[in-house]
Design a protein around this motif. Structure first.
Motif, short mmCIF file in Angstrom:
data_model
loop_
_atom_site.label_atom_id
_atom_site.label_comp_id
_atom_site.label_asym_id
_atom_site.label_seq_id
_atom_site.Cartn_x
_atom_site.Cartn_y
_atom_site.Cartn_z
N GLN A 5 0.84 -1.19 0.00
CA GLN A 5 0.00 0.00 0.00
C GLN A 5 0.88 1.25 0.00
OE1 GLN A 5 -3.31 -0.25 2.84
NE2 GLN A 5 -2.94 -2.46 2.98
N SER A 6 0.45 2.27 -0.74
CA SER A 6 1.31 3.43 -0.97
C SER A 6 1.72 4.12 0.33
CB SER A 6 0.63 4.42 -1.90
OG SER A 6 -0.63 4.83 -1.38
N GLY A 7 0.85 4.15 1.32
CA GLY A 7 1.19 4.80 2.58
C GLY A 7 2.26 4.09 3.38
N GLU A 8 2.55 2.83 3.01
CA GLU A 8 3.56 2.05 3.72
C GLU A 8 4.95 2.19 3.08
OE1 GLU A 8 2.08 -1.90 3.54
OE2 GLU A 8 0.37 -1.53 4.85
N LEU A 9 5.00 2.71 1.86
CA LEU A 9 6.27 2.76 1.13
C LEU A 9 7.12 3.90 1.67
CD1 LEU A 9 4.77 2.38 -2.45
CD2 LEU A 9 5.86 0.59 -1.09
N VAL A 10 8.37 3.58 2.00
CA VAL A 10 9.28 4.64 2.46
C VAL A 10 10.72 4.20 2.27
CG1 VAL A 10 9.19 3.79 4.86
CG2 VAL A 10 9.91 6.15 4.39
N GLY A 11 11.49 5.03 1.54
CA GLY A 11 12.92 4.79 1.38
C GLY A 11 13.22 3.35 1.00
N LEU A 12 14.21 2.77 1.67
CA LEU A 12 14.64 1.40 1.40
C LEU A 12 14.01 0.40 2.36
CD1 LEU A 12 18.42 2.19 0.86
CD2 LEU A 12 16.73 1.67 -0.91
N ARG A 13 13.12 0.86 3.22
CA ARG A 13 12.56 -0.02 4.25
C ARG A 13 11.46 -0.91 3.69
NH1 ARG A 13 8.79 -0.49 8.38
NH2 ARG A 13 7.61 1.39 7.88
N ARG A 14 10.57 -0.33 2.92
CA ARG A 14 9.47 -1.11 2.35
C ARG A 14 9.30 -0.69 0.90
NH1 ARG A 14 5.52 -4.36 4.55
NH2 ARG A 14 6.17 -3.79 6.64
N LEU A 15 9.48 -1.65 -0.01
CA LEU A 15 9.49 -1.38 -1.45
C LEU A 15 8.47 -2.24 -2.17
CD1 LEU A 15 13.38 -1.45 -1.89
CD2 LEU A 15 11.95 0.58 -1.83
N ARG A 16 8.23 -1.91 -3.42
CA ARG A 16 7.39 -2.76 -4.27
C ARG A 16 8.24 -3.65 -5.17
NH1 ARG A 16 2.60 1.54 -5.89
NH2 ARG A 16 1.29 1.16 -4.06
N ALA A 17 9.49 -3.29 -5.36
CA ALA A 17 10.43 -4.14 -6.12
C ALA A 17 11.68 -4.28 -5.28
CB ALA A 17 10.75 -3.50 -7.47
N PHE A 18 12.05 -5.53 -4.95
CA PHE A 18 13.16 -5.74 -4.01
C PHE A 18 13.94 -6.99 -4.38
CE2 PHE A 18 9.12 -7.23 -2.39
CZ PHE A 18 9.36 -8.55 -2.05
N THR A 19 15.15 -7.05 -3.88
CA THR A 19 16.07 -8.16 -4.15
C THR A 19 16.05 -9.10 -2.96
OG1 THR A 19 17.45 -6.57 -5.33
CG2 THR A 19 18.42 -8.73 -4.86
#
Length: 477
Positions: free
Chosen positions: A183-197
């Motif tokens: 959810q967009s409100g949860e996205l912040v910096g490198l902590r929570r992403l939509r595309a991750f390794t």
């Protein structure tokens, strides 16, 4: 397709407890958190399930200032761009985690990033479990972008003819990328992403007994991986989730994991199984804003062996479905960088000098010629240091010596060598050590040994920027 499963997830009844190393299981309300303030924060964070962020955490400013990463406005939210410094750090972490998993016994594979939503095993999965995925229409197919390596590895394992003698069998992939529509409100910096390794290692085990034995090995692997990445035991709190039945049947093994951790852990207990796993543990970093982020994790999966038609032949020549363990020894690579930057921000706040572990520092040594006439000597020294797998650059800019030394400090460069008349004619190196603030004299060999001691058994790559600072464009952040 996933809405009903997501609705189901929101209705799960959880019982939150604290499990101590002595085996005592306490209600959260009865537990004394005085000695465990971060565990209390984790307990409140997890039980509230509030993930939205109100303001940027400290690492966001640092990731930009240090030329590591930034938001990509031309992409979907939660997709980051990594500058040369960030790519270097990220690639070294990826290589280190992969090397450790392969040493443990994982066999590296590569699988597609998208799958057919109408494949029988996918339909079964999505109807049963919640997932927030990206959907794509292509040539009449409804595809989705993977949010883990599970699908590819399970479909691959379906092709194997396995005996109990092959188990545990371990498949591993470093997914670049996994996708999850947070959810967009949860996205912040490198902590929570939509595309991750995500390093993702699955172990196929013959039964619960073997899976519990294997999970203990992977628990130690995960702790050691985090430690070598610069994240120590006191940086994270442990949570463990299980069904009540599994807990009652496997108390000693669960308590052994808690004893390994060495202090109380948060427990989420379910009266009945909702997910595909009966046990999941994780290490959670609690940041300065009271947000918890899972790093290492492992799960005991009792359903997907059957769902994906994975089989092995047991001692009695009977076909069975394996128990599957899902382990990421580090968690998402981006999240590791987030933790290192959050720890650095805390160091700054408390008056300490922030520093990457030396093996991850984009520049490990900076050489500064006092005057232009010492440039050739600096070039020779840099070439010599580089031949020993050390990342070293030259600040040849037309700036004062004071400014160049201050800039080395701002770049968190551990070792700075100023070369003037005295240094040019000395057999020893005069080394400005940022960690201690002292200037020391060392022989060349002793300096190499000091660096090697801090970087041994870690991967290496050369500079990812021009050697001369005068040749570098300025990053506008």
């Amino acid at each position: 397709m996933t809405s009903e499963a997501l609705k189901g997830e929101s209705k799960i009844t959880s019982y939150w407890k604290i499990l101590s190393p002595d085996g005592t299981l306490s209600n959260i309300g009865d537990f004394d958190f005085t000695k465990y303030p971060k565990l209390e924060i984790l307990a409140k964070y997890e039980s509230a399930k509030k993930r939205a962020v109100d303001e940027p955490p400290p690492h966001v400013a640092l990731m930009k200032k240090m030329g590591i990463a930034d938001y990509e406005p031309a992409s979907d939210s939660g997709n980051m761009r990594f500058f040369p410094n960030g790519r270097l750090i990220k690639s070294l972490i990826e290589r280190y985690v992969t090397d450790r998993v392969k040493e443990y016994g994982g066999y590296e594979v590569e699988t597609p990033i998208m799958y057919d939503s109408h494949h029988p095993s996918m339909v079964s999965y999505f109807n049963r479990f919640p997932a927030r995925q990206y959907n794509i229409d292509s040539e009449g197919k409804k595809l989705f972008l993977r949010f883990a390596a599970c699908f590819g590895q399970f479909l691959m394992a379906n092709e194997y003819q396995m005996s109990y003698k092959n188990l545990p069998y371990r498949l591993y992939e470093l997914t670049r990328y996994s996708f999850r529509r947070e959810q967009s409100g949860e996205l912040v910096g490198l902590r929570r992403l939509r595309a991750f390794t995500m390093p993702d290692c699955h172990a196929f085990c013959k039964d619960i007994e073997q899976s519990i034995k294997e999970i203990k090995v992977r628990f130690d692997l995960s702790r050691n991986v985090l430690k070598e990445l610069g994240i120590v035991d006191s940086d994270y709190e442990m949570a463990i989730r299980f069904t009540e039945d599994f807990y009652n049947e496997n108390k000693p093994s669960i308590e052994e994991l808690v004893k390994k951790h060495g202090r109380p852990v948060l427990v989420e207990m379910w009266k009945e199984k909702f997910f595909y796993f009966v046990l999941k543990w994780e290490f959670n970093f609690v940041d300065s804003m009271g947000k918890a982020s899972a790093l290492s994790t492992d799960q005991i999966d009792v359903e997907n062996g059957n769902r994906y038609g994975i089989e092995f032949v047991d001692e009695h020549n009977v076909r069975k479905h394996p128990i599957i363990l899902h382990n990421s020894p580090s968690g998402a690579i981006e999240r590791i960088v987030y933790v290192l930057l959050e720890k650095a921000a805390q160091d700054i706040k408390e008056g300490r000098k922030p520093q990457f572990p030396l093996w991850l520092a984009p520049t490990q040594v900076r050489v500064i010629p006092l005057k232009e006439e010492f440039s050739s000597i600096c070039d020779t020294l840099v070439d010599k240091l580089s031949s020993f797998n050390i990342r070293v650059d030259i600040d040849d800019r037309n700036e004062s010596i004071g400014k160049r030394i201050r800039d080395a400090e701002k770049d968190w460069i551990r070792y700075t060598l100023v070369i003037g008349e005295k240094e040019a004619n000395s057999e020893n190196l005069s080394i400005r050590d940022r960690q201690t603030g002292n200037v020391r004299e060392l022989t060349f060999d002793n300096f190499i040994n000091e660096i090697n001691e801090q970087t041994k058994e870690k991967p290496f790559t050369g500079l990812n920027l021009p050697k001369y600072l005068s040749h570098r464009p300025q990053l506008m952040v």
